[in-house]
Design a protein around this motif. Structure first.
Motif, PDB file in Angstrom:
ATOM      1  N   LEU A  62     -10.714   6.236   6.302  1.00  0.00           N
ATOM      2  CA  LEU A  62      -9.208   6.493   6.576  1.00  0.00           C
ATOM      3  C   LEU A  62      -9.631   6.826   7.980  1.00  0.00           C
ATOM      4  O   LEU A  62      -8.894   6.539   8.934  1.00  0.00           O
ATOM      5  N   GLY A  63     -10.552   7.757   8.212  1.00  0.00           N
ATOM      6  CA  GLY A  63     -10.740   8.343   9.616  1.00  0.00           C
ATOM      7  C   GLY A  63     -11.038   7.129  10.813  1.00  0.00           C
ATOM      8  O   GLY A  63     -10.749   7.341  11.836  1.00  0.00           O
ATOM      9  N   THR A  64     -11.834   6.151  10.185  1.00  0.00           N
ATOM     10  CA  THR A  64     -12.309   5.345  11.252  1.00  0.00           C
ATOM     11  C   THR A  64     -10.979   4.015  11.311  1.00  0.00           C
ATOM     12  O   THR A  64     -11.161   3.293  12.285  1.00  0.00           O
ATOM     13  N   GLY A  65      -9.810   4.120  10.649  1.00  0.00           N
ATOM     14  CA  GLY A  65      -8.982   3.166  10.588  1.00  0.00           C
ATOM     15  C   GLY A  65      -9.261   2.000   9.883  1.00  0.00           C
ATOM     16  O   GLY A  65      -8.381   0.994   9.928  1.00  0.00           O
ATOM     17  N   THR A  66     -10.426   1.937   9.293  1.00  0.00           N
ATOM     18  CA  THR A  66     -10.484   0.404   8.371  1.00  0.00           C
ATOM     19  C   THR A  66     -10.021   0.534   7.025  1.00  0.00           C
ATOM     20  O   THR A  66      -9.966  -0.597   6.559  1.00  0.00           O
ATOM     21  N   LEU A  67      -9.582   1.701   6.599  1.00  0.00           N
ATOM     22  CA  LEU A  67      -8.975   1.820   5.342  1.00  0.00           C
ATOM     23  C   LEU A  67      -7.510   2.443   5.504  1.00  0.00           C
ATOM     24  O   LEU A  67      -7.325   3.190   6.155  1.00  0.00           O
ATOM     25  N   THR A  68      -6.451   1.927   4.936  1.00  0.00           N
ATOM     26  CA  THR A  68      -5.023   2.701   4.934  1.00  0.00           C
ATOM     27  C   THR A  68      -4.771   3.047   3.242  1.00  0.00           C
ATOM     28  O   THR A  68      -4.840   2.116   2.574  1.00  0.00           O
ATOM     29  N   LEU A  69      -4.465   4.161   3.389  1.00  0.00           N
ATOM     30  CA  LEU A  69      -3.782   4.576   1.931  1.00  0.00           C
ATOM     31  C   LEU A  69      -2.320   4.587   1.969  1.00  0.00           C
ATOM     32  O   LEU A  69      -1.725   5.415   2.703  1.00  0.00           O
ATOM     33  N   LEU A  70      -1.805   3.832   1.073  1.00  0.00           N
ATOM     34  CA  LEU A  70      -0.277   4.030   0.925  1.00  0.00           C
ATOM     35  C   LEU A  70       0.236   4.857  -0.345  1.00  0.00           C
ATOM     36  O   LEU A  70      -0.701   4.660  -1.327  1.00  0.00           O
ATOM     37  N   GLY A  79       2.090   7.039  -7.152  1.00  0.00           N
ATOM     38  CA  GLY A  79       1.074   6.042  -7.115  1.00  0.00           C
ATOM     39  C   GLY A  79       0.462   5.858  -6.032  1.00  0.00           C
ATOM     40  O   GLY A  79       0.876   6.522  -4.829  1.00  0.00           O
ATOM     41  N   THR A  80      -0.559   5.048  -5.575  1.00  0.00           N
ATOM     42  CA  THR A  80      -1.303   4.958  -4.618  1.00  0.00           C
ATOM     43  C   THR A  80      -2.026   3.344  -4.388  1.00  0.00           C
ATOM     44  O   THR A  80      -2.077   2.959  -5.530  1.00  0.00           O
ATOM     45  N   VAL A  81      -2.315   3.034  -3.412  1.00  0.00           N
ATOM     46  CA  VAL A  81      -3.153   1.770  -3.356  1.00  0.00           C
ATOM     47  C   VAL A  81      -3.780   1.906  -1.916  1.00  0.00           C
ATOM     48  O   VAL A  81      -3.247   2.468  -0.908  1.00  0.00           O
ATOM     49  N   LEU A  82      -4.882   1.135  -1.753  1.00  0.00           N
ATOM     50  CA  LEU A  82      -5.811   1.340  -0.715  1.00  0.00           C
ATOM     51  C   LEU A  82      -5.615  -0.248  -0.025  1.00  0.00           C
ATOM     52  O   LEU A  82      -6.046  -1.094  -0.890  1.00  0.00           O
ATOM     53  N   LEU A  83      -5.698  -0.394   1.409  1.00  0.00           N
ATOM     54  CA  LEU A  83      -5.876  -1.507   2.025  1.00  0.00           C
ATOM     55  C   LEU A  83      -7.121  -1.234   2.825  1.00  0.00           C
ATOM     56  O   LEU A  83      -7.100  -0.870   3.734  1.00  0.00           O
ATOM     57  N   ASP A  84      -8.067  -2.205   2.618  1.00  0.00           N
ATOM     58  CA  ASP A  84      -9.467  -2.200   3.095  1.00  0.00           C
ATOM     59  C   ASP A  84      -9.454  -3.255   3.976  1.00  0.00           C
ATOM     60  O   ASP A  84      -9.533  -4.432   3.765  1.00  0.00           O
ATOM     61  N   ALA A 125      -8.457  -8.921   4.099  1.00  0.00           N
ATOM     62  CA  ALA A 125      -8.357  -7.575   3.550  1.00  0.00           C
ATOM     63  C   ALA A 125      -8.615  -7.589   2.164  1.00  0.00           C
ATOM     64  O   ALA A 125      -8.208  -8.780   1.438  1.00  0.00           O
ATOM     65  N   GLU A 126      -8.830  -6.293   1.745  1.00  0.00           N
ATOM     66  CA  GLU A 126      -8.965  -6.065   0.269  1.00  0.00           C
ATOM     67  C   GLU A 126      -8.093  -5.144  -0.394  1.00  0.00           C
ATOM     68  O   GLU A 126      -8.040  -4.036   0.381  1.00  0.00           O
ATOM     69  N   VAL A 127      -7.592  -5.148  -1.455  1.00  0.00           N
ATOM     70  CA  VAL A 127      -6.840  -4.238  -2.237  1.00  0.00           C
ATOM     71  C   VAL A 127      -7.807  -3.586  -2.868  1.00  0.00           C
ATOM     72  O   VAL A 127      -8.584  -4.160  -3.653  1.00  0.00           O
ATOM     73  N   ALA A 128      -7.601  -2.294  -2.859  1.00  0.00           N
ATOM     74  CA  ALA A 128      -8.441  -1.454  -3.856  1.00  0.00           C
ATOM     75  C   ALA A 128      -7.565  -0.313  -4.406  1.00  0.00           C
ATOM     76  O   ALA A 128      -6.515   0.299  -3.644  1.00  0.00           O
ATOM     77  N   ARG A 148      -4.016  -9.927   9.062  1.00  0.00           N
ATOM     78  CA  ARG A 148      -4.734 -10.419   7.867  1.00  0.00           C
ATOM     79  C   ARG A 148      -3.925 -11.276   7.225  1.00  0.00           C
ATOM     80  O   ARG A 148      -2.672 -11.058   6.814  1.00  0.00           O
ATOM     81  N   SER A 149      -4.316 -12.692   6.909  1.00  0.00           N
ATOM     82  CA  SER A 149      -3.642 -13.535   6.247  1.00  0.00           C
ATOM     83  C   SER A 149      -4.292 -13.967   4.807  1.00  0.00           C
ATOM     84  O   SER A 149      -3.664 -14.833   4.144  1.00  0.00           O
ATOM     85  N   LEU A 150      -5.320 -13.261   4.537  1.00  0.00           N
ATOM     86  CA  LEU A 150      -5.910 -13.319   3.161  1.00  0.00           C
ATOM     87  C   LEU A 150      -6.082 -11.893   2.464  1.00  0.00           C
ATOM     88  O   LEU A 150      -7.026 -11.278   3.140  1.00  0.00           O
ATOM     89  N   VAL A 151      -5.675 -12.018   1.320  1.00  0.00           N
ATOM     90  CA  VAL A 151      -5.755 -10.591   0.564  1.00  0.00           C
ATOM     91  C   VAL A 151      -6.698 -11.081  -0.618  1.00  0.00           C
ATOM     92  O   VAL A 151      -6.140 -11.657  -1.412  1.00  0.00           O
ATOM     93  N   THR A 152      -7.700 -10.284  -1.080  1.00  0.00           N
ATOM     94  CA  THR A 152      -8.396 -10.274  -2.076  1.00  0.00           C
ATOM     95  C   THR A 152      -8.580  -9.101  -2.788  1.00  0.00           C
ATOM     96  O   THR A 152      -7.941  -7.992  -2.469  1.00  0.00           O
ATOM     97  N   LEU A 153      -8.906  -9.055  -4.243  1.00  0.00           N
ATOM     98  CA  LEU A 153      -8.795  -7.839  -5.019  1.00  0.00           C
ATOM     99  C   LEU A 153      -9.566  -8.436  -6.222  1.00  0.00           C
ATOM    100  O   LEU A 153     -10.009  -9.290  -6.635  1.00  0.00           O
ATOM    101  N   ASP A 154      -9.960  -7.311  -7.239  1.00  0.00           N
ATOM    102  CA  ASP A 154     -10.631  -7.697  -8.284  1.00  0.00           C
ATOM    103  C   ASP A 154      -9.875  -6.569  -9.323  1.00  0.00           C
ATOM    104  O   ASP A 154      -9.492  -5.431  -8.960  1.00  0.00           O
ATOM    105  N   THR A 155      -9.718  -7.016 -10.597  1.00  0.00           N
ATOM    106  CA  THR A 155      -9.316  -6.237 -11.662  1.00  0.00           C
ATOM    107  C   THR A 155      -9.873  -6.433 -13.036  1.00  0.00           C
ATOM    108  O   THR A 155     -10.452  -7.496 -13.080  1.00  0.00           O
TER     109      THR A 155
END
Length: 137
Positions: free
Chosen positions: A20-28, A38-43, A54-57, A87-94
């Motif tokens: 979060l501090g480097t700006g590579t990750l955003t916490l919503l 609720g929360t979600v991370l955009l990496d 970008a990746e959903v976490a 970012r035009s492509l978002v990936t995730l795993d579940t």
């Protein structure tokens, strides 16, 4: 589960907070009043050859607040943010078969594949597969 509270705290402070501090990750965060529900991370910490991805976490919604559209709203905001960040492509795993999998499908995510024995069951001594999904924005 099966993490202890200390494990959870270590994850958020050692892995999430620095990114979060480097700006590579955003916490919503979704909240009701002062309560986080609720929360979600955009990496966006991708390698130089993947600046479009970008990746959903950690999409998490408190059990008392599920089935109210919170996860859907968090994902809509995440996708909007990803687009604004170029970012035009978002990936995730579940976890395959988990309750989130149909949500992601309904939001337009497509299955790329399944990896067997990817994650540990929170209650039993066994492993589950994970489904890798993606969406083009």
């Amino acid at each position: 589960m099966p993490f202890t509270e200390a494990d959870g705290e270590a994850f958020w402070t050692a892995k999430v907070l620095p990114a979060l501090g480097t700006g590579t990750l955003t916490l919503l965060v979704a909240h009701t009043g002062s309560r986080i529900v609720g929360t979600v991370l955009l990496d966006c910490g991708t390698p130089p050859n993947q600046p479009h991805r970008a990746e959903v976490a950690k999409l998490l919604v408190h059990p008392d607040f599920r089935r109210r559209g919170i996860a859907k709203a968090l994902m809509a905001e995440l996708e909007d943010l990803a687009g604004r960040l170029g970012r035009s492509l978002v990936t995730l795993d579940t976890r395959t078969g988990d309750k989130a999998e149909p949500l992601y499908t309904a939001l337009g995510y497509r299955t790329a594949g399944v990896i067997p024995d990817f994650c540990r069951d929170p209650f039993e001594d066994r492993f589950y597969p994970t489904t890798i999904m993606y969406k083009t924005l």
